[in-house]
Design an enzyme around this catalytic site. Structure first.
Site, PDB file in Angstrom:
ATOM      1  N   CYS A 166       5.273 -31.941 -14.008  1.00 54.39           N
ATOM      2  CA  CYS A 166       4.744 -30.853 -14.704  1.00 54.39           C
ATOM      3  C   CYS A 166       3.681 -31.140 -15.729  1.00 54.39           C
ATOM      4  O   CYS A 166       2.406 -30.556 -15.790  1.00 54.39           O
ATOM      5  CB  CYS A 166       5.851 -30.156 -15.535  1.00 54.39           C
TER       6      CYS A 166
ATOM      7  N   THR B 112       0.998  -1.136   0.009  1.00 53.17           N
ATOM      8  CA  THR B 112       0.188   0.051  -0.079  1.00 53.17           C
ATOM      9  C   THR B 112       0.898   1.213  -0.084  1.00 53.17           C
ATOM     10  O   THR B 112       2.021   1.294   0.689  1.00 53.17           O
ATOM     11  CB  THR B 112      -0.844   0.040   1.200  1.00 53.17           C
TER      12      THR B 112
ATOM     13  N   VAL C 114      -8.432   2.533   4.063  1.00 52.83           N
ATOM     14  CA  VAL C 114      -8.057   4.012   4.135  1.00 52.83           C
ATOM     15  C   VAL C 114      -8.528   4.609   2.643  1.00 52.83           C
ATOM     16  O   VAL C 114      -9.754   4.861   2.343  1.00 52.83           O
ATOM     17  CB  VAL C 114      -6.664   4.198   4.428  1.00 52.83           C
TER      18      VAL C 114
HETATM   19  C1  LIG Z   1      -2.884   2.607   8.462  1.00 52.20           C
HETATM   20  C2  LIG Z   1      -2.161   1.543   8.003  1.00 52.20           C
HETATM   21  N1  LIG Z   1      -1.605   0.612   8.789  1.00 52.20           N
HETATM   22  C3  LIG Z   1      -1.152  -0.250   8.183  1.00 52.20           C
HETATM   23  C4  LIG Z   1      -0.411  -1.628   8.768  1.00 52.20           C
HETATM   24  O1  LIG Z   1       0.228  -2.363   8.087  1.00 52.20           O
HETATM   25  O2  LIG Z   1      -0.483  -1.503   9.978  1.00 52.20           O
HETATM   26  S1  LIG Z   1      -1.215  -0.450   6.571  1.00 52.20           S
HETATM   27  C5  LIG Z   1      -2.068   1.056   6.533  1.00 52.20           C
HETATM   28  C6  LIG Z   1      -2.611   1.832   5.451  1.00 52.20           C
HETATM   29  C7  LIG Z   1      -3.667   1.137   4.746  1.00 52.20           C
HETATM   30  O3  LIG Z   1      -4.187   1.995   3.763  1.00 52.20           O
HETATM   31  P1  LIG Z   1      -5.022   1.524   2.421  1.00 52.20           P
HETATM   32  O4  LIG Z   1      -6.193   0.895   2.850  1.00 52.20           O
HETATM   33  O5  LIG Z   1      -5.118   2.691   1.494  1.00 52.20           O
HETATM   34  O6  LIG Z   1      -4.072   0.316   1.760  1.00 52.20           O
END
Ligand SMILES: Cc1nc(C(=O)O)sc1CCOP(=O)(O)O
Ligand SMILES: C=C1C=NC(C(F)(F)F)=NC1=N
Ligand SMILES: [Mg+2]
Length: 538
Positions: free
Chosen positions: A464, A142, A208
Protein backbone atom coordinates in the site's frame (compact mmCIF):
# COMPACT_ATOMS: atom_id res chain seq x y z
CA UNK A 1 -31.87 6.15 -52.58
CA UNK A 2 -29.40 6.77 -49.75
CA UNK A 3 -26.47 4.37 -49.35
CA UNK A 4 -26.57 2.55 -46.03
CA UNK A 5 -22.83 1.89 -46.21
CA UNK A 6 -22.12 5.61 -45.86
CA UNK A 7 -24.06 6.27 -42.66
CA UNK A 8 -22.28 8.52 -40.13
CA UNK A 9 -22.92 6.93 -36.71
CA UNK A 10 -20.85 9.46 -34.74
CA UNK A 11 -23.62 11.45 -32.99
CA UNK A 12 -26.78 9.34 -32.83
CA UNK A 13 -29.85 10.97 -31.22
CA UNK A 14 -32.52 8.64 -29.89
CA UNK A 15 -35.76 10.50 -29.12
CA UNK A 16 -37.97 10.31 -26.06
CA UNK A 17 -40.94 12.69 -25.73
CA UNK A 18 -41.40 11.75 -22.08
CA UNK A 19 -38.68 14.12 -20.83
CA UNK A 20 -39.21 17.32 -22.82
CA UNK A 21 -38.59 20.52 -20.84
CA UNK A 22 -41.50 23.00 -20.90
CA UNK A 23 -41.48 25.16 -24.00
CA UNK A 24 -39.84 22.47 -26.11
CA UNK A 25 -41.34 19.77 -28.32
CA UNK A 26 -40.14 16.55 -29.88
CA UNK A 27 -39.80 18.47 -33.14
CA UNK A 28 -37.90 21.44 -31.65
CA UNK A 29 -35.41 19.20 -29.81
CA UNK A 30 -34.69 17.08 -32.87
CA UNK A 31 -34.36 20.21 -35.03
CA UNK A 32 -31.88 21.75 -32.58
CA UNK A 33 -29.93 18.50 -32.66
CA UNK A 34 -29.87 18.33 -36.46
CA UNK A 35 -28.81 21.96 -36.75
CA UNK A 36 -25.84 21.37 -34.43
CA UNK A 37 -24.29 18.12 -35.55
CA UNK A 38 -26.57 15.14 -34.89
CA UNK A 39 -25.71 12.64 -37.67
CA UNK A 40 -28.41 9.99 -37.16
CA UNK A 41 -31.89 10.05 -35.54
CA UNK A 42 -33.96 7.26 -34.03
CA UNK A 43 -37.64 7.83 -33.25
CA UNK A 44 -38.22 5.82 -30.09
CA UNK A 45 -41.69 6.26 -28.64
CA UNK A 46 -42.78 3.53 -26.27
CA UNK A 47 -46.05 5.02 -25.06
CA UNK A 48 -47.43 6.66 -28.19
CA UNK A 49 -50.43 5.16 -30.02
CA UNK A 50 -49.88 4.23 -33.64
CA UNK A 51 -51.82 7.11 -35.19
CA UNK A 52 -49.76 9.70 -33.32
CA UNK A 53 -46.58 7.74 -33.91
CA UNK A 54 -47.12 7.78 -37.68
CA UNK A 55 -47.92 11.50 -37.69
CA UNK A 56 -44.77 12.22 -35.66
CA UNK A 57 -42.70 9.89 -37.82
CA UNK A 58 -43.78 11.65 -41.02
CA UNK A 59 -42.92 15.09 -39.58
CA UNK A 60 -39.57 13.99 -38.14
CA UNK A 61 -38.70 12.16 -41.36
CA UNK A 62 -39.37 15.26 -43.40
CA UNK A 63 -37.14 17.24 -41.02
CA UNK A 64 -34.31 14.70 -41.21
CA UNK A 65 -34.46 14.78 -45.00
CA UNK A 66 -33.80 18.53 -44.92
CA UNK A 67 -30.47 17.69 -43.23
CA UNK A 68 -29.83 14.55 -45.28
CA UNK A 69 -29.81 12.54 -42.04
CA UNK A 70 -31.31 9.02 -42.04
CA UNK A 71 -34.26 8.29 -39.75
CA UNK A 72 -34.40 4.98 -37.84
CA UNK A 73 -37.65 3.77 -36.27
CA UNK A 74 -37.41 1.90 -32.98
CA UNK A 75 -39.27 -1.43 -32.76
CA UNK A 76 -42.18 -0.51 -35.11
CA UNK A 77 -41.26 -2.08 -38.44
CA UNK A 78 -44.79 -1.43 -39.75
CA UNK A 79 -44.41 2.31 -39.15
CA UNK A 80 -40.93 2.28 -40.68
CA UNK A 81 -42.27 0.66 -43.86
CA UNK A 82 -45.35 2.87 -43.91
CA UNK A 83 -43.29 6.07 -43.98
CA UNK A 84 -40.33 4.59 -45.89
CA UNK A 85 -37.85 5.36 -43.11
CA UNK A 86 -34.17 4.59 -43.74
CA UNK A 87 -34.07 1.86 -41.14
CA UNK A 88 -35.21 0.12 -37.98
CA UNK A 89 -33.69 -0.55 -34.57
CA UNK A 90 -34.85 -3.57 -32.60
CA UNK A 91 -34.01 -5.00 -29.21
CA UNK A 92 -33.36 -8.55 -28.08
CA UNK A 93 -37.07 -9.10 -27.25
CA UNK A 94 -38.46 -7.61 -30.44
CA UNK A 95 -39.17 -9.33 -33.74
CA UNK A 96 -36.48 -11.90 -34.66
CA UNK A 97 -33.80 -10.34 -36.85
CA UNK A 98 -34.15 -12.56 -39.98
CA UNK A 99 -37.85 -11.69 -40.16
CA UNK A 100 -37.14 -8.00 -39.75
CA UNK A 101 -34.61 -8.15 -42.56
CA UNK A 102 -37.14 -10.01 -44.73
CA UNK A 103 -39.69 -7.23 -44.22
CA UNK A 104 -37.14 -4.42 -44.69
CA UNK A 105 -35.38 -5.69 -47.77
CA UNK A 106 -31.58 -5.42 -48.24
CA UNK A 107 -31.15 -1.66 -48.52
CA UNK A 108 -32.52 -0.47 -45.21
CA UNK A 109 -30.45 -0.01 -42.05
CA UNK A 110 -31.02 -2.65 -39.39
CA UNK A 111 -29.76 -1.96 -35.87
CA UNK A 112 -29.77 -4.28 -32.86
CA UNK A 113 -29.37 -3.70 -29.09
CA UNK A 114 -26.44 -5.77 -27.85
CA UNK A 115 -25.22 -6.32 -24.31
CA UNK A 116 -23.60 -9.75 -24.39
CA UNK A 117 -20.83 -11.37 -26.43
CA UNK A 118 -23.17 -14.29 -27.21
CA UNK A 119 -25.38 -11.82 -29.12
CA UNK A 120 -22.33 -10.79 -31.13
CA UNK A 121 -21.61 -14.39 -32.03
CA UNK A 122 -25.23 -14.68 -33.20
CA UNK A 123 -25.06 -11.63 -35.46
CA UNK A 124 -21.78 -12.86 -36.93
CA UNK A 125 -23.43 -16.13 -37.89
CA UNK A 126 -26.18 -14.24 -39.72
CA UNK A 127 -23.50 -12.56 -41.82
CA UNK A 128 -23.14 -9.10 -43.42
CA UNK A 129 -26.59 -8.99 -45.02
CA UNK A 130 -28.31 -8.91 -41.64
CA UNK A 131 -27.23 -6.47 -38.89
CA UNK A 132 -25.69 -3.15 -40.01
CA UNK A 133 -24.90 -1.69 -36.57
CA UNK A 134 -25.31 -2.45 -32.87
CA UNK A 135 -26.14 -0.26 -29.90
CA UNK A 136 -23.78 -1.43 -27.12
CA UNK A 137 -25.28 -0.82 -23.74
CA UNK A 138 -25.97 0.19 -21.25
CA UNK A 139 -22.55 1.67 -20.54
CA UNK A 140 -23.58 3.56 -17.40
CA UNK A 141 -26.71 3.58 -15.24
CA UNK A 142 -29.59 5.48 -16.83
CA UNK A 143 -33.16 6.24 -15.79
CA UNK A 144 -34.25 6.73 -19.40
CA UNK A 145 -34.74 3.05 -20.16
CA UNK A 146 -37.68 1.72 -18.13
CA UNK A 147 -37.37 -1.67 -16.36
CA UNK A 148 -33.99 -2.48 -17.91
CA UNK A 149 -33.20 -6.17 -18.12
CA UNK A 150 -29.44 -5.65 -17.95
CA UNK A 151 -26.98 -3.80 -15.72
CA UNK A 152 -24.35 -1.23 -16.71
CA UNK A 153 -21.31 -2.82 -18.38
CA UNK A 154 -18.89 0.13 -18.12
CA UNK A 155 -16.23 0.94 -20.73
CA UNK A 156 -14.54 -2.42 -20.06
CA UNK A 157 -17.76 -4.22 -21.03
CA UNK A 158 -17.82 -2.25 -24.28
CA UNK A 159 -14.24 -3.39 -24.97
CA UNK A 160 -15.45 -6.97 -24.50
CA UNK A 161 -18.12 -6.46 -27.19
CA UNK A 162 -15.61 -4.81 -29.56
CA UNK A 163 -13.26 -7.77 -29.02
CA UNK A 164 -16.10 -10.22 -29.70
CA UNK A 165 -16.85 -8.46 -33.01
CA UNK A 166 -13.23 -9.05 -33.98
CA UNK A 167 -13.07 -12.63 -32.75
CA UNK A 168 -16.23 -13.49 -34.68
CA UNK A 169 -14.98 -11.54 -37.72
CA UNK A 170 -18.08 -9.32 -37.97
CA UNK A 171 -15.95 -6.62 -39.60
CA UNK A 172 -18.93 -5.05 -41.43
CA UNK A 173 -20.80 -4.31 -38.19
CA UNK A 174 -20.71 -0.70 -36.95
CA UNK A 175 -21.00 0.22 -33.26
CA UNK A 176 -22.44 2.94 -31.06
CA UNK A 177 -22.32 3.04 -27.27
CA UNK A 178 -25.47 3.97 -25.37
CA UNK A 179 -26.61 4.42 -21.78
CA UNK A 180 -25.88 7.27 -19.39
CA UNK A 181 -23.55 9.00 -21.85
CA UNK A 182 -22.88 12.65 -21.04
CA UNK A 183 -20.01 15.14 -21.43
CA UNK A 184 -18.64 14.06 -18.06
CA UNK A 185 -17.88 10.56 -19.35
CA UNK A 186 -17.90 10.58 -23.16
CA UNK A 187 -14.20 11.33 -23.66
CA UNK A 188 -13.29 8.53 -21.25
CA UNK A 189 -15.56 6.10 -23.17
CA UNK A 190 -14.07 7.07 -26.55
CA UNK A 191 -10.53 6.92 -25.08
CA UNK A 192 -10.85 3.53 -23.36
CA UNK A 193 -13.20 1.70 -25.75
CA UNK A 194 -10.71 0.30 -28.22
CA UNK A 195 -10.47 -3.40 -29.03
CA UNK A 196 -7.47 -5.08 -27.43
CA UNK A 197 -5.90 -5.60 -30.85
CA UNK A 198 -6.13 -1.84 -31.43
CA UNK A 199 -7.96 -2.42 -34.74
CA UNK A 200 -11.41 -1.14 -33.82
CA UNK A 201 -12.96 1.68 -31.76
CA UNK A 202 -16.55 2.94 -31.43
CA UNK A 203 -18.14 4.41 -34.55
CA UNK A 204 -20.22 6.74 -32.44
CA UNK A 205 -22.10 7.53 -29.30
CA UNK A 206 -25.86 7.55 -28.81
CA UNK A 207 -27.71 9.80 -26.38
CA UNK A 208 -31.29 10.30 -25.30
CA UNK A 209 -31.58 12.58 -22.25
CA UNK A 210 -28.44 14.65 -22.83
CA UNK A 211 -30.27 16.27 -25.76
CA UNK A 212 -33.98 15.40 -25.32
CA UNK A 213 -34.12 16.64 -21.72
CA UNK A 214 -31.90 19.67 -22.34
CA UNK A 215 -33.42 23.14 -21.88
CA UNK A 216 -30.93 24.22 -24.56
CA UNK A 217 -30.70 21.24 -26.90
CA UNK A 218 -28.57 23.21 -29.36
CA UNK A 219 -25.87 23.92 -26.76
CA UNK A 220 -25.98 20.31 -25.54
CA UNK A 221 -25.47 19.08 -29.09
CA UNK A 222 -22.60 21.51 -29.77
CA UNK A 223 -20.88 20.24 -26.61
CA UNK A 224 -21.23 16.60 -27.66
CA UNK A 225 -20.08 17.35 -31.20
CA UNK A 226 -16.97 19.12 -29.89
CA UNK A 227 -16.03 16.14 -27.71
CA UNK A 228 -16.42 13.81 -30.69
CA UNK A 229 -14.06 15.91 -32.82
CA UNK A 230 -11.37 16.16 -30.14
CA UNK A 231 -8.46 13.78 -30.62
CA UNK A 232 -6.87 13.96 -27.18
CA UNK A 233 -8.26 13.32 -23.71
CA UNK A 234 -6.04 15.41 -21.42
CA UNK A 235 -7.53 13.77 -18.34
CA UNK A 236 -4.67 14.88 -16.09
CA UNK A 237 -2.46 17.99 -16.19
CA UNK A 238 0.71 15.98 -16.82
CA UNK A 239 2.74 15.05 -19.90
CA UNK A 240 1.45 11.71 -21.25
CA UNK A 241 4.52 10.88 -23.31
CA UNK A 242 5.50 7.74 -25.14
CA UNK A 243 7.69 6.29 -22.45
CA UNK A 244 10.86 8.30 -22.96
CA UNK A 245 13.04 8.52 -19.83
CA UNK A 246 15.64 11.28 -19.77
CA UNK A 247 18.98 10.62 -17.97
CA UNK A 248 18.46 13.35 -15.38
CA UNK A 249 14.75 12.52 -15.27
CA UNK A 250 14.64 10.64 -11.98
CA UNK A 251 16.61 13.35 -10.14
CA UNK A 252 14.36 15.93 -11.72
CA UNK A 253 11.22 14.21 -10.43
CA UNK A 254 12.43 14.38 -6.84
CA UNK A 255 13.42 18.03 -7.24
CA UNK A 256 9.85 18.78 -8.27
CA UNK A 257 8.37 16.82 -5.36
CA UNK A 258 10.59 18.72 -2.91
CA UNK A 259 9.62 21.98 -4.52
CA UNK A 260 5.88 21.39 -4.73
CA UNK A 261 5.22 19.38 -1.55
CA UNK A 262 2.10 17.67 -2.94
CA UNK A 263 -1.00 17.05 -0.87
CA UNK A 264 -1.82 13.34 -1.01
CA UNK A 265 -5.37 12.51 0.02
CA UNK A 266 -5.51 8.90 1.19
CA UNK A 267 -8.77 6.99 1.02
CA UNK A 268 -7.34 3.75 2.27
CA UNK A 269 -7.65 0.87 4.69
CA UNK A 270 -7.18 1.38 8.42
CA UNK A 271 -3.95 -0.59 8.60
CA UNK A 272 -2.27 1.48 5.90
CA UNK A 273 -3.37 4.90 7.13
CA UNK A 274 -0.66 5.55 9.71
CA UNK A 275 2.20 4.06 7.72
CA UNK A 276 1.06 5.72 4.52
CA UNK A 277 0.96 9.10 6.26
CA UNK A 278 4.51 8.63 7.59
CA UNK A 279 5.84 7.49 4.22
CA UNK A 280 4.21 10.55 2.64
CA UNK A 281 5.87 12.84 5.21
CA UNK A 282 9.23 11.10 4.69
CA UNK A 283 8.87 11.94 1.00
CA UNK A 284 8.47 15.67 1.64
CA UNK A 285 4.75 15.55 0.92
CA UNK A 286 1.69 16.28 2.98
CA UNK A 287 -0.83 13.52 3.76
CA UNK A 288 -4.52 14.00 4.49
CA UNK A 289 -6.61 11.00 5.41
CA UNK A 290 -10.02 12.55 4.77
CA UNK A 291 -13.09 10.54 3.79
CA UNK A 292 -15.53 13.45 4.05
CA UNK A 293 -17.63 13.73 0.90
CA UNK A 294 -18.45 17.42 1.32
CA UNK A 295 -14.81 18.56 1.39
CA UNK A 296 -13.42 16.44 -1.43
CA UNK A 297 -13.91 19.12 -4.10
CA UNK A 298 -12.06 21.65 -1.94
CA UNK A 299 -9.17 19.25 -1.37
CA UNK A 300 -8.89 18.41 -5.08
CA UNK A 301 -8.43 22.12 -5.83
CA UNK A 302 -5.43 22.50 -3.49
CA UNK A 303 -2.32 22.89 -5.67
CA UNK A 304 -0.64 19.55 -6.39
CA UNK A 305 -3.46 17.59 -4.78
CA UNK A 306 -3.41 13.86 -5.59
CA UNK A 307 -5.78 11.09 -4.62
CA UNK A 308 -4.63 7.66 -3.49
CA UNK A 309 -7.59 5.30 -3.59
CA UNK A 310 -6.94 1.97 -1.91
CA UNK A 311 -10.06 -0.17 -2.01
CA UNK A 312 -9.26 -1.94 1.21
CA UNK A 313 -10.93 1.13 2.71
CA UNK A 314 -14.48 1.07 3.97
CA UNK A 315 -15.33 4.61 2.89
CA UNK A 316 -18.93 4.77 1.59
CA UNK A 317 -19.18 4.12 -2.16
CA UNK A 318 -20.86 7.45 -2.91
CA UNK A 319 -18.07 9.34 -1.14
CA UNK A 320 -15.39 7.45 -3.08
CA UNK A 321 -17.17 8.06 -6.38
CA UNK A 322 -17.48 11.76 -5.52
CA UNK A 323 -13.73 11.85 -4.89
CA UNK A 324 -13.01 10.25 -8.26
CA UNK A 325 -15.30 12.78 -9.95
CA UNK A 326 -13.73 15.71 -8.07
CA UNK A 327 -10.13 14.84 -9.03
CA UNK A 328 -11.11 14.03 -12.62
CA UNK A 329 -12.94 17.35 -12.95
CA UNK A 330 -9.84 19.36 -11.99
CA UNK A 331 -7.46 17.10 -13.91
CA UNK A 332 -5.56 15.98 -10.85
CA UNK A 333 -4.15 12.45 -10.67
CA UNK A 334 -5.65 9.42 -9.00
CA UNK A 335 -3.60 6.37 -8.01
CA UNK A 336 -5.78 3.27 -7.71
CA UNK A 337 -4.88 0.22 -5.64
CA UNK A 338 -7.52 -2.50 -6.21
CA UNK A 339 -6.80 -4.43 -3.02
CA UNK A 340 -7.80 -8.10 -3.28
CA UNK A 341 -9.28 -7.32 -6.72
CA UNK A 342 -11.21 -10.52 -7.18
CA UNK A 343 -10.48 -12.34 -3.95
CA UNK A 344 -14.19 -12.10 -3.17
CA UNK A 345 -17.22 -11.30 -5.31
CA UNK A 346 -17.83 -8.24 -3.14
CA UNK A 347 -14.39 -6.82 -3.89
CA UNK A 348 -14.68 -7.76 -7.56
CA UNK A 349 -17.94 -5.83 -7.94
CA UNK A 350 -16.70 -2.89 -5.83
CA UNK A 351 -13.44 -2.57 -7.76
CA UNK A 352 -15.15 -2.92 -11.15
CA UNK A 353 -17.67 -0.26 -10.12
CA UNK A 354 -14.89 2.15 -9.12
CA UNK A 355 -12.85 1.34 -12.22
CA UNK A 356 -15.81 2.37 -14.38
CA UNK A 357 -16.45 5.54 -12.32
CA UNK A 358 -13.57 7.62 -13.63
CA UNK A 359 -10.20 7.84 -15.36
CA UNK A 360 -7.25 6.73 -13.22
CA UNK A 361 -3.68 7.92 -13.75
CA UNK A 362 -1.93 4.90 -12.27
CA UNK A 363 -3.17 1.47 -11.19
CA UNK A 364 -0.84 -0.33 -8.77
CA UNK A 365 -1.40 -3.91 -7.71
CA UNK A 366 0.32 -7.15 -6.80
CA UNK A 367 0.66 -9.90 -9.37
CA UNK A 368 -2.57 -11.69 -8.48
CA UNK A 369 -4.56 -8.43 -8.62
CA UNK A 370 -3.05 -7.46 -11.99
CA UNK A 371 -3.48 -10.98 -13.40
CA UNK A 372 -7.17 -10.98 -12.49
CA UNK A 373 -7.64 -7.43 -13.80
CA UNK A 374 -6.17 -8.69 -17.08
CA UNK A 375 -8.54 -11.67 -16.92
CA UNK A 376 -5.50 -13.92 -17.13
CA UNK A 377 -4.93 -16.53 -14.51
CA UNK A 378 -1.94 -18.63 -13.65
CA UNK A 379 -4.11 -21.71 -14.04
CA UNK A 380 -5.19 -20.72 -17.53
CA UNK A 381 -1.60 -20.16 -18.57
CA UNK A 382 -0.16 -23.11 -16.66
CA UNK A 383 -0.20 -25.30 -19.74
CA UNK A 384 1.91 -22.76 -21.60
CA UNK A 385 4.80 -22.16 -19.26
CA UNK A 386 5.69 -24.69 -16.65
CA UNK A 387 6.88 -22.10 -14.18
CA UNK A 388 9.22 -22.88 -11.31
CA UNK A 389 7.09 -21.85 -8.34
CA UNK A 390 7.13 -18.18 -9.22
CA UNK A 391 4.70 -16.82 -11.77
CA UNK A 392 6.59 -16.54 -15.05
CA UNK A 393 7.76 -13.10 -16.17
CA UNK A 394 6.21 -13.28 -19.66
CA UNK A 395 2.77 -13.78 -18.14
CA UNK A 396 3.21 -10.86 -15.75
CA UNK A 397 4.49 -8.59 -18.49
CA UNK A 398 1.49 -9.50 -20.64
CA UNK A 399 -0.93 -8.86 -17.78
CA UNK A 400 0.65 -5.49 -16.95
CA UNK A 401 0.53 -4.43 -20.61
CA UNK A 402 -3.10 -5.56 -21.00
CA UNK A 403 -4.36 -3.68 -17.94
CA UNK A 404 -2.44 -0.55 -18.94
CA UNK A 405 -3.87 -0.71 -22.47
CA UNK A 406 -7.46 -1.43 -21.48
CA UNK A 407 -7.70 1.20 -18.73
CA UNK A 408 -5.39 3.67 -20.53
CA UNK A 409 -3.30 4.26 -17.42
CA UNK A 410 0.21 3.61 -16.18
CA UNK A 411 0.16 0.22 -14.44
CA UNK A 412 2.57 -1.05 -11.80
CA UNK A 413 2.57 -4.77 -11.07
CA UNK A 414 4.62 -5.33 -7.91
CA UNK A 415 6.16 -8.48 -6.50
CA UNK A 416 9.42 -10.33 -6.94
CA UNK A 417 9.82 -8.26 -10.09
CA UNK A 418 8.10 -4.93 -10.70
CA UNK A 419 6.57 -4.34 -14.13
CA UNK A 420 5.59 -0.84 -15.25
CA UNK A 421 3.64 -0.26 -18.46
CA UNK A 422 2.29 3.02 -19.87
CA UNK A 423 -1.05 2.54 -21.63
CA UNK A 424 -1.95 6.24 -21.87
CA UNK A 425 -1.06 6.37 -25.61
CA UNK A 426 -0.53 10.15 -25.17
CA UNK A 427 -4.24 10.57 -24.46
CA UNK A 428 -5.07 9.97 -28.12
CA UNK A 429 -8.42 8.63 -29.34
CA UNK A 430 -10.31 8.38 -32.63
CA UNK A 431 -13.67 7.08 -33.82
CA UNK A 432 -13.79 3.76 -35.71
CA UNK A 433 -10.10 3.37 -36.62
CA UNK A 434 -8.89 1.99 -33.30
CA UNK A 435 -5.52 2.98 -31.87
CA UNK A 436 -3.71 3.55 -35.18
CA UNK A 437 -0.80 1.24 -34.47
CA UNK A 438 -0.44 1.65 -30.70
CA UNK A 439 -0.96 -1.88 -29.42
CA UNK A 440 -0.60 -3.85 -26.21
CA UNK A 441 2.75 -5.11 -27.49
CA UNK A 442 4.16 -1.69 -28.42
CA UNK A 443 3.27 0.50 -25.42
CA UNK A 444 6.26 1.36 -23.20
CA UNK A 445 7.00 -1.32 -20.61
CA UNK A 446 9.91 -2.09 -18.31
CA UNK A 447 10.82 -4.48 -15.50
CA UNK A 448 12.71 -3.77 -12.28
CA UNK A 449 14.62 -6.88 -11.23
CA UNK A 450 15.63 -5.77 -7.81
CA UNK A 451 15.54 -9.28 -6.47
CA UNK A 452 13.00 -10.27 -3.81
CA UNK A 453 12.99 -8.36 -0.52
CA UNK A 454 11.66 -11.18 1.58
CA UNK A 455 11.02 -9.15 4.69
CA UNK A 456 8.88 -6.64 2.74
CA UNK A 457 6.06 -9.11 3.04
CA UNK A 458 6.42 -9.35 6.79
CA UNK A 459 5.16 -5.90 7.59
CA UNK A 460 1.75 -4.41 7.02
CA UNK A 461 1.04 -1.98 4.21
CA UNK A 462 4.36 -2.30 2.41
CA UNK A 463 2.55 -2.66 -0.91
CA UNK A 464 0.00 0.00 0.00
CA UNK A 465 2.82 2.41 0.79
CA UNK A 466 4.31 2.00 -2.63
CA UNK A 467 0.97 3.53 -3.65
CA UNK A 468 1.65 6.47 -1.33
CA UNK A 469 5.11 6.86 -2.89
CA UNK A 470 3.74 6.83 -6.44
CA UNK A 471 1.09 9.39 -5.45
CA UNK A 472 3.74 11.69 -3.94
CA UNK A 473 5.88 11.53 -7.06
CA UNK A 474 3.05 12.00 -9.55
CA UNK A 475 1.44 14.70 -7.41
CA UNK A 476 4.70 16.60 -7.01
CA UNK A 477 5.27 17.04 -10.74
CA UNK A 478 4.90 20.42 -12.35
CA UNK A 479 2.16 20.70 -14.97
CA UNK A 480 3.45 18.77 -17.98
CA UNK A 481 5.83 16.80 -15.79
CA UNK A 482 6.44 13.33 -17.23
CA UNK A 483 3.98 10.84 -15.74
CA UNK A 484 5.79 7.63 -16.73
CA UNK A 485 9.10 8.99 -15.44
CA UNK A 486 7.56 9.84 -12.05
CA UNK A 487 6.13 6.35 -11.60
CA UNK A 488 9.43 4.69 -12.57
CA UNK A 489 11.28 6.95 -10.12
CA UNK A 490 8.84 6.08 -7.34
CA UNK A 491 9.19 2.33 -7.77
CA UNK A 492 13.00 2.49 -8.11
CA UNK A 493 13.31 4.61 -4.97
CA UNK A 494 10.89 2.45 -3.00
CA UNK A 495 12.63 -0.79 -3.92
CA UNK A 496 16.08 0.66 -3.24
CA UNK A 497 14.90 1.85 0.17
CA UNK A 498 13.42 -1.59 0.83
CA UNK A 499 16.73 -3.23 0.05
CA UNK A 500 18.62 -0.81 2.29
CA UNK A 501 16.19 -1.31 5.17
CA UNK A 502 16.34 -5.10 4.80
CA UNK A 503 20.14 -4.95 5.23
CA UNK A 504 19.97 -2.63 8.24
CA UNK A 505 17.12 -4.18 10.21
CA UNK A 506 17.12 -6.86 12.94
CA UNK A 507 13.59 -8.07 12.27
CA UNK A 508 10.23 -6.95 10.95
CA UNK A 509 9.78 -4.35 13.70
CA UNK A 510 12.98 -2.48 12.92
CA UNK A 511 12.41 -3.08 9.19
CA UNK A 512 9.26 -0.97 9.51
CA UNK A 513 11.23 2.00 10.84
CA UNK A 514 14.32 1.39 8.73
CA UNK A 515 12.12 1.57 5.66
CA UNK A 516 10.83 5.03 6.60
CA UNK A 517 14.41 6.13 7.36
CA UNK A 518 15.69 4.77 4.06
CA UNK A 519 12.94 6.53 2.12
CA UNK A 520 13.68 9.73 4.04
CA UNK A 521 17.42 9.54 3.34
CA UNK A 522 17.30 8.47 -0.32
CA UNK A 523 14.70 11.14 -1.01
CA UNK A 524 16.74 13.93 0.56
CA UNK A 525 20.05 12.74 -0.94
CA UNK A 526 18.38 12.49 -4.37
CA UNK A 527 21.25 10.51 -5.93
CA UNK A 528 19.46 8.00 -8.22
CA UNK A 529 22.90 6.77 -9.39
CA UNK A 530 23.35 5.23 -5.90
CA UNK A 531 20.02 3.39 -5.93
CA UNK A 532 20.38 -0.39 -6.01
CA UNK A 533 17.24 -1.06 -8.03
CA UNK A 534 17.50 -0.79 -11.80
CA UNK A 535 15.27 -1.47 -14.78
CA UNK A 536 15.33 -3.19 -18.14
CA UNK A 537 13.08 -2.06 -20.98
CA UNK A 538 10.84 -4.78 -22.42
C1 LIG B 1 -32.57 3.49 -25.37
C2 LIG B 1 -31.56 2.85 -24.49
N1 LIG B 1 -31.06 1.62 -24.74
C3 LIG B 1 -30.16 1.25 -23.83
C4 LIG B 1 -29.49 -0.07 -23.86
O1 LIG B 1 -28.70 -0.32 -22.94
O2 LIG B 1 -29.73 -0.81 -24.82
S1 LIG B 1 -29.91 2.41 -22.65
C5 LIG B 1 -31.05 3.45 -23.35
C6 LIG B 1 -31.39 4.78 -22.81
C7 LIG B 1 -30.23 5.73 -22.88
O3 LIG B 1 -30.69 7.01 -22.45
P1 LIG B 1 -29.72 8.12 -21.87
O4 LIG B 1 -28.81 8.57 -23.00
O5 LIG B 1 -30.66 9.20 -21.43
O6 LIG B 1 -28.96 7.50 -20.73
C1 LIG C 1 -32.29 0.09 -26.94
C2 LIG C 1 -31.48 0.71 -27.80
C3 LIG C 1 -30.07 0.46 -27.80
N1 LIG C 1 -29.26 1.10 -28.67
C4 LIG C 1 -29.78 1.98 -29.54
C5 LIG C 1 -28.82 2.66 -30.46
F1 LIG C 1 -27.89 3.26 -29.74
F2 LIG C 1 -29.45 3.55 -31.19
F3 LIG C 1 -28.23 1.76 -31.23
N2 LIG C 1 -31.07 2.28 -29.59
C6 LIG C 1 -31.97 1.68 -28.76
N3 LIG C 1 -33.17 1.95 -28.81
MG1 LIG D 1 -36.86 -2.35 -28.01
Amino acid sequence: MFDKKSVDYSLYLVTDSGMLPTGTSLYSQVKAGLENGVTLVQLREKETDTKTFVEEALKIHELCQQFNVPLIINDRIDVALAINAEGVHVGQDDMPIPLVRKLLGPNKILGWSVGKTSEVERLAQWGPEMIDYIGIGMVFATSTKKNPKKSPMGPQGVIGILNALETSKATWCRTVAIGGLHPVNIERVLYQCVSTSGKRSLDGISVVSDIMAAADAAAATVNLHTLLRKKTFQFVDLYLGNGELKPEGLKNVIEQVKQNRPLVQHITNKVHQNFGANVTLALGSSPIMSEIKSEVHDLARIPHATLLLNTGSVAPLDMVQEAILAYNQVGRPIVFDPVGYSATETRHVLNDTLLSSGQFTCIKGNSSEILSLAKLSVEKMKGVDAHTGTIDKKLLERATRLVAYQYKTVVVCTGEYDFIADGTVSGQYALSVGSRGKTVETIPCLVIENGPIEIMGHITASGCSLGSTIACFIGGLNTNGNLFEAVVAAVLLYKSAGKLAAERCQGSGSFYFQLVDALYQLFRDNKPETWTANFQRL
